[in-house]
Design an enzyme around this catalytic site. Sequence first.
Site, PDB file in Angstrom:
ATOM      1  N   SER A 163      19.034  58.664  -8.302  1.00 17.52           N
ATOM      2  CA  SER A 163      20.019  57.578  -8.296  1.00 17.52           C
ATOM      3  C   SER A 163      20.672  57.351  -9.650  1.00 17.52           C
ATOM      4  O   SER A 163      21.795  56.831  -9.713  1.00 17.52           O
ATOM      5  CB  SER A 163      19.357  56.270  -7.839  1.00 17.52           C
TER       6      SER A 163
ATOM      7  N   ASP B 107      19.954  46.709 -12.993  1.00 18.53           N
ATOM      8  CA  ASP B 107      19.150  46.179 -11.888  1.00 18.53           C
ATOM      9  C   ASP B 107      17.680  46.407 -12.244  1.00 18.53           C
ATOM     10  O   ASP B 107      17.352  46.555 -13.423  1.00 18.53           O
ATOM     11  CB  ASP B 107      19.561  46.808 -10.545  1.00 18.53           C
TER      12      ASP B 107
ATOM     13  N   HIS C 293      17.743  50.691 -13.085  1.00 17.36           N
ATOM     14  CA  HIS C 293      18.766  51.468 -13.780  1.00 17.36           C
ATOM     15  C   HIS C 293      19.329  50.756 -15.003  1.00 17.36           C
ATOM     16  O   HIS C 293      19.527  49.547 -14.979  1.00 17.36           O
ATOM     17  CB  HIS C 293      19.915  51.791 -12.814  1.00 17.36           C
TER      18      HIS C 293
END
Length: 361
Positions: free
Chosen positions: A36, A326, A329
Amino acid sequence: MDQWLWMMIIFYCLSSGGGGVVGAPLVPAMFVFGDSSVDNGNNNFLSSIAKSNYMPYGIDFYQGPTGRFSNGRTVVDMLGEMLGLPYVPPYADPTTSGARILGGVNYASAAAGILEETGRHYGERYSLNKQVLNFEDTLNQLRSQINPSYLPQFLAKSIAVMVFGSNDYINNYLLPSLYSTSYYYNPKDFANLLLNHYARQLLALYNVGLRKFLLPGIGPLGCIPNQLATGKAPPGRCVSYVNEIVGMFNEGLRSLVDQLNSYHPGAIFVYGNTYGAMGDTLNNPATYGFSVTNRGCCDMGIDLAQITCLPLSIPCTDRNQYIFWDAFHPTQAVYAILAQRAFSGPLSDIYPINIQRMIQI
């Protein structure tokens, strides 16, 4: 002028909305593999709950929410800019074909890991193995667009960015209620298991023609908000056990880079010290303009351990002062630091050479 440079000029003329181009390309293409942290939209097209194609993701990106797990650009977006390339399109996008693939393709997938099972509780994702197969599909398309006598040179001059390992811990080994790996492997053996799988896939990419590899290590996962929320660390401290076990993987990856370079003299494998770069930023936040180190900028609701932002929530306004966007990340501001260190940093940041030197080989 090299044939690939002519091809890229034609590509730019044919492409639209390919932001990120800052000058003549320094390499033919960049192929991105990973999770991600570098996914730029692949999971949008998969049956997965690991998605970020909604606000406030992309609040600082010119296209808005795209599937990037960031408030803005990712580290590979920035590296691409430094290399003079447009933002490479996600493999899963149906429009990623024809001239669009000439500058590279992004195969990264949120929740993906080195192991096939990693992240399965999030639904569909492209594992490392699947991403390698997807690259081979792209390669078949490139064979129809590039002169066969030139294709080996095109691949050899391109850069492969590989960002793997974090999910194999966060979304596998450290979730004993969902995965059995921690029952069967001690931390050292698990790191070796990951590295053996990783090495096989790296060699698969080498065998089809890629020669320049950037292999960032895992950052200090014990310091991310997701792990701090578990309560397994004293206030103001990171979860030391988590940092210790990912350190084993990083040490092994750096050794693997040495081995690969020794046995493949026609290629260059480079280790990125993400752990050191992130650790320096966390330990000296004021030096880099940060003031918040232990929580994400976006609203994650009551469950502070969840990974993604609540849809349509209002994030902090002083985003450049936050290290984390978040629970997992970094912010765009941190990615800028990581990109610069990878591109032109010293041996302590990137080993045995930085990307600036790599592209000259």
